[in-house]
Motif scaffolding. Structure first.
Motif, PDB file in Angstrom:
ATOM      1  N   UNK A 107     -17.503 -26.144 -25.325  1.00  0.00           N
ATOM      2  CA  UNK A 107     -16.526 -27.087 -24.789  1.00  0.00           C
ATOM      3  C   UNK A 107     -17.153 -28.197 -23.986  1.00  0.00           C
ATOM      4  N   UNK A 108     -16.312 -29.173 -23.713  1.00  0.00           N
ATOM      5  CA  UNK A 108     -16.679 -30.301 -22.850  1.00  0.00           C
ATOM      6  C   UNK A 108     -15.721 -30.336 -21.666  1.00  0.00           C
ATOM      7  N   UNK A 109     -16.280 -30.520 -20.497  1.00  0.00           N
ATOM      8  CA  UNK A 109     -15.525 -30.662 -19.266  1.00  0.00           C
ATOM      9  C   UNK A 109     -15.942 -31.993 -18.637  1.00  0.00           C
ATOM     10  N   UNK A 110     -15.156 -32.456 -17.701  1.00  0.00           N
ATOM     11  CA  UNK A 110     -15.537 -33.676 -16.985  1.00  0.00           C
ATOM     12  C   UNK A 110     -15.117 -33.584 -15.526  1.00  0.00           C
ATOM     13  N   UNK A 111     -15.847 -34.309 -14.719  1.00  0.00           N
ATOM     14  CA  UNK A 111     -15.532 -34.359 -13.296  1.00  0.00           C
ATOM     15  C   UNK A 111     -15.654 -35.798 -12.819  1.00  0.00           C
ATOM     16  N   UNK A 112     -14.536 -36.349 -12.427  1.00  0.00           N
ATOM     17  CA  UNK A 112     -14.494 -37.703 -11.888  1.00  0.00           C
ATOM     18  C   UNK A 112     -14.730 -37.638 -10.383  1.00  0.00           C
ATOM     19  N   UNK A 113     -15.171 -38.739  -9.772  1.00  0.00           N
ATOM     20  CA  UNK A 113     -15.422 -38.752  -8.325  1.00  0.00           C
ATOM     21  C   UNK A 113     -14.188 -38.313  -7.544  1.00  0.00           C
ATOM     22  N   UNK A 114     -14.383 -37.349  -6.665  1.00  0.00           N
ATOM     23  CA  UNK A 114     -13.298 -36.890  -5.822  1.00  0.00           C
ATOM     24  C   UNK A 114     -12.307 -35.964  -6.482  1.00  0.00           C
ATOM     25  N   UNK A 115     -12.587 -35.580  -7.723  1.00  0.00           N
ATOM     26  CA  UNK A 115     -11.661 -34.705  -8.451  1.00  0.00           C
ATOM     27  C   UNK A 115     -12.370 -33.426  -8.889  1.00  0.00           C
ATOM     28  N   UNK A 116     -11.560 -32.441  -9.248  1.00  0.00           N
ATOM     29  CA  UNK A 116     -12.110 -31.185  -9.733  1.00  0.00           C
ATOM     30  C   UNK A 116     -12.534 -31.320 -11.195  1.00  0.00           C
ATOM     31  N   UNK A 117     -13.449 -30.457 -11.598  1.00  0.00           N
ATOM     32  CA  UNK A 117     -13.873 -30.426 -12.988  1.00  0.00           C
ATOM     33  C   UNK A 117     -12.707 -29.940 -13.841  1.00  0.00           C
ATOM     34  N   UNK A 118     -12.496 -30.608 -14.971  1.00  0.00           N
ATOM     35  CA  UNK A 118     -11.397 -30.236 -15.851  1.00  0.00           C
ATOM     36  C   UNK A 118     -11.890 -30.078 -17.281  1.00  0.00           C
ATOM     37  N   UNK A 119     -11.204 -29.224 -18.019  1.00  0.00           N
ATOM     38  CA  UNK A 119     -11.496 -29.054 -19.429  1.00  0.00           C
ATOM     39  C   UNK A 119     -11.020 -30.280 -20.195  1.00  0.00           C
ATOM     40  N   UNK A 120     -11.883 -30.819 -21.034  1.00  0.00           N
ATOM     41  CA  UNK A 120     -11.520 -31.948 -21.896  1.00  0.00           C
ATOM     42  C   UNK A 120     -11.160 -31.445 -23.291  1.00  0.00           C
ATOM     43  N   UNK A 121     -12.063 -30.663 -23.867  1.00  0.00           N
ATOM     44  CA  UNK A 121     -11.844 -30.158 -25.223  1.00  0.00           C
ATOM     45  C   UNK A 121     -12.693 -28.916 -25.426  1.00  0.00           C
TER      46      UNK A 121
ATOM     47  N   UNK B 186      -9.428 -25.741 -32.123  1.00  0.00           N
ATOM     48  CA  UNK B 186      -9.680 -26.690 -31.045  1.00  0.00           C
ATOM     49  C   UNK B 186      -8.481 -26.803 -30.118  1.00  0.00           C
ATOM     50  N   UNK B 187      -8.763 -27.181 -28.887  1.00  0.00           N
ATOM     51  CA  UNK B 187      -7.690 -27.548 -27.969  1.00  0.00           C
ATOM     52  C   UNK B 187      -8.191 -28.666 -27.070  1.00  0.00           C
ATOM     53  N   UNK B 188      -7.268 -29.510 -26.640  1.00  0.00           N
ATOM     54  CA  UNK B 188      -7.583 -30.705 -25.867  1.00  0.00           C
ATOM     55  C   UNK B 188      -6.653 -30.805 -24.658  1.00  0.00           C
ATOM     56  N   UNK B 189      -7.162 -31.417 -23.611  1.00  0.00           N
ATOM     57  CA  UNK B 189      -6.275 -31.760 -22.525  1.00  0.00           C
ATOM     58  C   UNK B 189      -5.374 -32.899 -23.003  1.00  0.00           C
ATOM     59  N   UNK B 190      -4.164 -32.933 -22.476  1.00  0.00           N
ATOM     60  CA  UNK B 190      -3.171 -33.874 -23.000  1.00  0.00           C
ATOM     61  C   UNK B 190      -3.626 -35.334 -22.958  1.00  0.00           C
TER      62      UNK B 190
ATOM     63  N   UNK C 184      -6.324 -36.758 -23.568  1.00  0.00           N
ATOM     64  CA  UNK C 184      -7.283 -37.242 -24.575  1.00  0.00           C
ATOM     65  C   UNK C 184      -6.818 -36.970 -26.004  1.00  0.00           C
ATOM     66  N   UNK C 185      -5.704 -36.313 -26.162  1.00  0.00           N
ATOM     67  CA  UNK C 185      -5.208 -36.004 -27.503  1.00  0.00           C
ATOM     68  C   UNK C 185      -4.987 -37.288 -28.301  1.00  0.00           C
ATOM     69  N   UNK C 186      -5.492 -37.284 -29.526  1.00  0.00           N
ATOM     70  CA  UNK C 186      -5.368 -38.448 -30.385  1.00  0.00           C
ATOM     71  C   UNK C 186      -6.478 -39.469 -30.196  1.00  0.00           C
ATOM     72  N   UNK C 187      -7.280 -39.299 -29.156  1.00  0.00           N
ATOM     73  CA  UNK C 187      -8.379 -40.251 -28.898  1.00  0.00           C
ATOM     74  C   UNK C 187      -9.748 -39.584 -29.012  1.00  0.00           C
TER      75      UNK C 187
ATOM     76  N   UNK D  93     -12.923 -42.062 -28.587  1.00  0.00           N
ATOM     77  CA  UNK D  93     -12.456 -43.374 -29.027  1.00  0.00           C
ATOM     78  C   UNK D  93     -11.396 -43.902 -28.068  1.00  0.00           C
ATOM     79  N   UNK D  94     -11.133 -45.176 -28.151  1.00  0.00           N
ATOM     80  CA  UNK D  94     -10.103 -45.819 -27.316  1.00  0.00           C
ATOM     81  C   UNK D  94     -10.272 -45.433 -25.855  1.00  0.00           C
ATOM     82  N   UNK D  95     -11.485 -45.540 -25.388  1.00  0.00           N
ATOM     83  CA  UNK D  95     -11.785 -45.106 -24.028  1.00  0.00           C
ATOM     84  C   UNK D  95     -11.052 -45.960 -22.993  1.00  0.00           C
ATOM     85  N   UNK D  96     -10.685 -45.289 -21.912  1.00  0.00           N
ATOM     86  CA  UNK D  96      -9.953 -45.924 -20.815  1.00  0.00           C
ATOM     87  C   UNK D  96     -10.762 -45.774 -19.531  1.00  0.00           C
TER      88      UNK D  96
END
Length: 119
Positions: free
Chosen positions: A34-48, A56-60, A62-65, A82-85
């Motif tokens: 899996x892939x997780x991510x941690x943004x500044x000041x936030x907790x680590x979260x599951x991405x996919x 497979x499962x995705x956090x809501x 990033x679904x479709x992107x 894709x379609x990064x924000x």
């Protein structure tokens, strides 16, 4: 067992990046990756996450992107983004769990790769 992640970088909003994470060492089998991510000041979260059976499962957000895939022959997991924000900006970590060649269970993390989405 070690995980080596790569592929992060700076990209403009709407752009794409592909992350890779290769597992090495004495590996008998890998279950989920899996892939997780941690943004500044936030907790680590599951991405996919992808199982050994390719479910497979995705956090809501990033679904479709984003799309996760794995190459079992190479013990490698990928994350096509894709379609990064701007809100996708974070340090991305890969994770893998399974069994070593001598039967020990493992649960390892990669070193993290920074993804920055900014104009």
């Amino acid at each position: 067992v070690q995980l080596q992640a790569s592929g992060g970088g700076l990209v403009q909003p709407g752009g794409s990046l592909r992350l890779s994470c290769a597992a090495s060492g004495s590996i008998f089998s890998i279950n989920a990756m899996g892939w997780y991510r941690q943004a500044p000041g936030k907790q680590r979260e599951l991405v996919a996450r992808v199982t050994s059976g390719s479910s497979t499962n995705y956090t809501d957000s990033v679904k479709g992107r984003f799309a996760i895939s794995r190459d079992n022959a190479k013990n490698t997991v990928y994350l096509q983004m894709n379609s990064l924000k701007p809100e996708d900006t974070a340090v991305y970590y890969c994770n893998a769990g399974g069994f070593t060649g001598w039967g020990a269970k493992f649960d390892k993390w990669g070193q993290g790769t920074l993804v920055t989405v900014s104009s």
